[in-house]
Scaffold this motif. Structure first.
Motif, short mmCIF file in Angstrom:
data_model
loop_
_atom_site.label_atom_id
_atom_site.label_comp_id
_atom_site.label_asym_id
_atom_site.label_seq_id
_atom_site.Cartn_x
_atom_site.Cartn_y
_atom_site.Cartn_z
N ASP A 161 -6.20 43.42 -0.91
CA ASP A 161 -7.49 42.28 -1.41
C ASP A 161 -6.43 42.70 -2.66
O ASP A 161 -7.03 41.56 -3.20
N ALA A 162 -6.49 43.90 -3.87
CA ALA A 162 -6.40 43.54 -4.94
C ALA A 162 -5.48 42.59 -5.34
O ALA A 162 -5.60 41.63 -6.10
N PHE A 163 -3.98 43.03 -5.18
CA PHE A 163 -3.47 42.41 -4.98
C PHE A 163 -3.83 40.91 -4.10
O PHE A 163 -3.02 39.88 -5.73
N THR A 164 -3.41 40.01 -3.26
CA THR A 164 -3.84 38.69 -3.68
C THR A 164 -5.41 37.86 -3.43
O THR A 164 -4.38 37.22 -3.89
N LYS A 165 -5.85 39.45 -4.37
CA LYS A 165 -6.99 38.57 -5.19
C LYS A 165 -6.88 37.85 -6.35
O LYS A 165 -7.17 36.69 -7.08
N GLU A 166 -5.60 38.62 -7.35
CA GLU A 166 -5.06 38.26 -8.53
C GLU A 166 -4.20 37.06 -8.31
O GLU A 166 -4.91 36.06 -9.07
N LEU A 167 -3.72 36.90 -6.91
CA LEU A 167 -3.10 35.92 -6.98
C LEU A 167 -4.49 34.89 -6.74
O LEU A 167 -3.83 33.69 -7.22
N LEU A 168 -5.05 34.88 -5.63
CA LEU A 168 -5.68 34.04 -5.59
C LEU A 168 -6.52 33.59 -6.93
O LEU A 168 -7.00 32.25 -6.69
N TRP A 169 -6.63 34.41 -7.32
CA TRP A 169 -7.53 33.77 -8.81
C TRP A 169 -6.30 33.02 -10.09
O TRP A 169 -7.32 31.70 -10.18
N CYS A 170 -5.36 32.97 -9.75
CA CYS A 170 -4.17 32.57 -10.65
C CYS A 170 -4.80 31.01 -10.01
O CYS A 170 -4.21 30.04 -11.07
N ILE A 171 -4.26 30.76 -8.93
CA ILE A 171 -3.55 29.86 -8.49
C ILE A 171 -5.28 28.57 -8.69
O ILE A 171 -5.07 27.12 -9.07
N ALA A 172 -6.05 30.06 -8.34
CA ALA A 172 -7.73 28.47 -8.98
C ALA A 172 -7.62 28.43 -10.07
O ALA A 172 -8.72 27.21 -10.45
N ALA A 173 -7.50 29.15 -10.62
CA ALA A 173 -7.87 29.16 -12.09
C ALA A 173 -6.73 27.41 -12.88
O ALA A 173 -7.09 27.02 -13.53
N ALA A 182 0.09 41.97 -11.11
CA ALA A 182 -1.00 42.81 -10.11
C ALA A 182 0.61 43.17 -9.55
O ALA A 182 1.76 42.65 -9.14
N MET A 183 0.92 44.37 -8.91
CA MET A 183 2.00 45.56 -8.07
C MET A 183 1.21 45.24 -6.74
O MET A 183 0.43 45.63 -6.52
N PHE A 184 2.34 45.71 -6.19
CA PHE A 184 2.14 45.94 -4.96
C PHE A 184 4.41 45.97 -4.57
O PHE A 184 4.34 46.79 -3.55
N PRO A 185 3.30 47.77 -4.66
CA PRO A 185 5.23 48.76 -4.49
C PRO A 185 5.23 49.42 -3.01
O PRO A 185 3.63 49.93 -2.82
N SER A 213 3.45 24.56 -2.41
CA SER A 213 2.50 25.51 -2.74
C SER A 213 1.98 25.89 -3.16
O SER A 213 2.85 25.11 -4.71
N ASP A 214 1.37 26.13 -3.51
CA ASP A 214 0.19 27.20 -4.65
C ASP A 214 0.48 27.89 -5.53
O ASP A 214 0.10 28.20 -6.43
N GLY A 215 0.88 28.58 -4.46
CA GLY A 215 1.63 30.05 -5.18
C GLY A 215 2.48 30.38 -4.26
O GLY A 215 2.53 30.47 -2.56
N VAL A 216 3.31 31.84 -4.60
CA VAL A 216 4.08 32.58 -4.34
C VAL A 216 4.34 33.89 -4.25
O VAL A 216 3.45 34.79 -5.10
N LEU A 217 4.71 34.45 -3.08
CA LEU A 217 3.91 35.89 -2.76
C LEU A 217 5.85 36.60 -2.29
O LEU A 217 6.61 36.17 -1.14
#
Ligand SMILES: Cc1cc2nc3c(=O)[nH]c(=O)nc-3n(C[C@H](O)[C@H](O)[C@H](O)COP(=O)(O)O)c2cc1C
Length: 196
Positions: A177-189, A149-152, A82-86
């Protein structure tokens, strides 16, 4: 030299649904994220349901096990690829469940530099945020990259139905949207740094 950057569309996200409790509710949030990520075409996505894997209580790291079960090998492979884990985790007495510690300790290199986003879930009003203290430290120790990023999710029973549909769709999707964007940004970086 041609460097192909992997588009976020091709990224693979695995969602760890950590509760194995009878009549669990946090799995609803895992369902929501699977549907959200898939419907928006953000990445390919799969839930790794710890209830289905039904791992025994940790007794040794996978790489040292003489005859590891196929399910553990499969889990490790999916996490590694996987590229990222949630992670969707419930809060139990201010911490995360043993089922989650079980799979963190089971693996080693698979977690290394893995972008990880954490969604905490509770039946109470604070959205499981106390979990972060212990979970962040453990993930840092195992060298995962936890995204800031948090998603409580408070009052999960009232805020998500059995199919993962939120009671307040616009508000939940805005937060997602804000939460997943942060994960996707880190994956892309990470992909950019790795020259993928
Ligand atoms: C052993 C145990 C301890 C719990 N501790 C807390 C807690 O400290 N704070 C809280 O808000 N909810 C707590 N809860 C409620 C859970 O957060 C609630 O069950 C929620 O639905 C998420 O867990 P689940 O996915 O297993 O259902 C606890 C539940 C259990 C079973």
């Amino acid at each position: 030299m041609l460097i192909l950057l992997k588009s976020p569309l091709m990224s693979q996200i695995v969602i760890i649904s950590a509760s194995i409790r009878t009549d669990r509710k946090s799995d609803r949030v895992a369902l929501f994220f699977r549907n959200y990520i898939s419907d928006k075409g953000l990445a390919s996505v799969e839930i790794l349901d710890l209830n289905e894997y039904n791992f025994p209580l940790f007794n040794e790291r996978l790489r040292f096990q003489k005859d590891p079960p196929d399910s553990a090998l499969l889990f490790a492979e999916k996490l590694k690829k996987s590229d990222g884990v949630l992670i969707v985790t419930p809060e139990y007495n201010g911490g995360y469940p043993a089922s989650l510690k079980n799979v963190i300790d089971l693996l080693t290199d698979e977690w290394n530099r893995k972008p990880v986003a954490i969604s905490t879930v509770s039946g109470g009003q604070f959205g499981g945020s106390q979990v972060l203290t212990s979970l962040l430290f453990t993930l840092w120790k195992i060298k995962a990259w936890v995204v800031p990023a948090m998603f409580p999710v408070p009052d999960v029973e009232d805020t998500f139905d059995e199919n993962g549909i939120p009671s307040n769709i616009p508000q939940t999707e805005k937060r997602a949207d804000a939460f997943t964007k942060e994960l996707l940004w880190c994956i892309a970086a990470k992909q950019k740094m790795s020259g993928i």
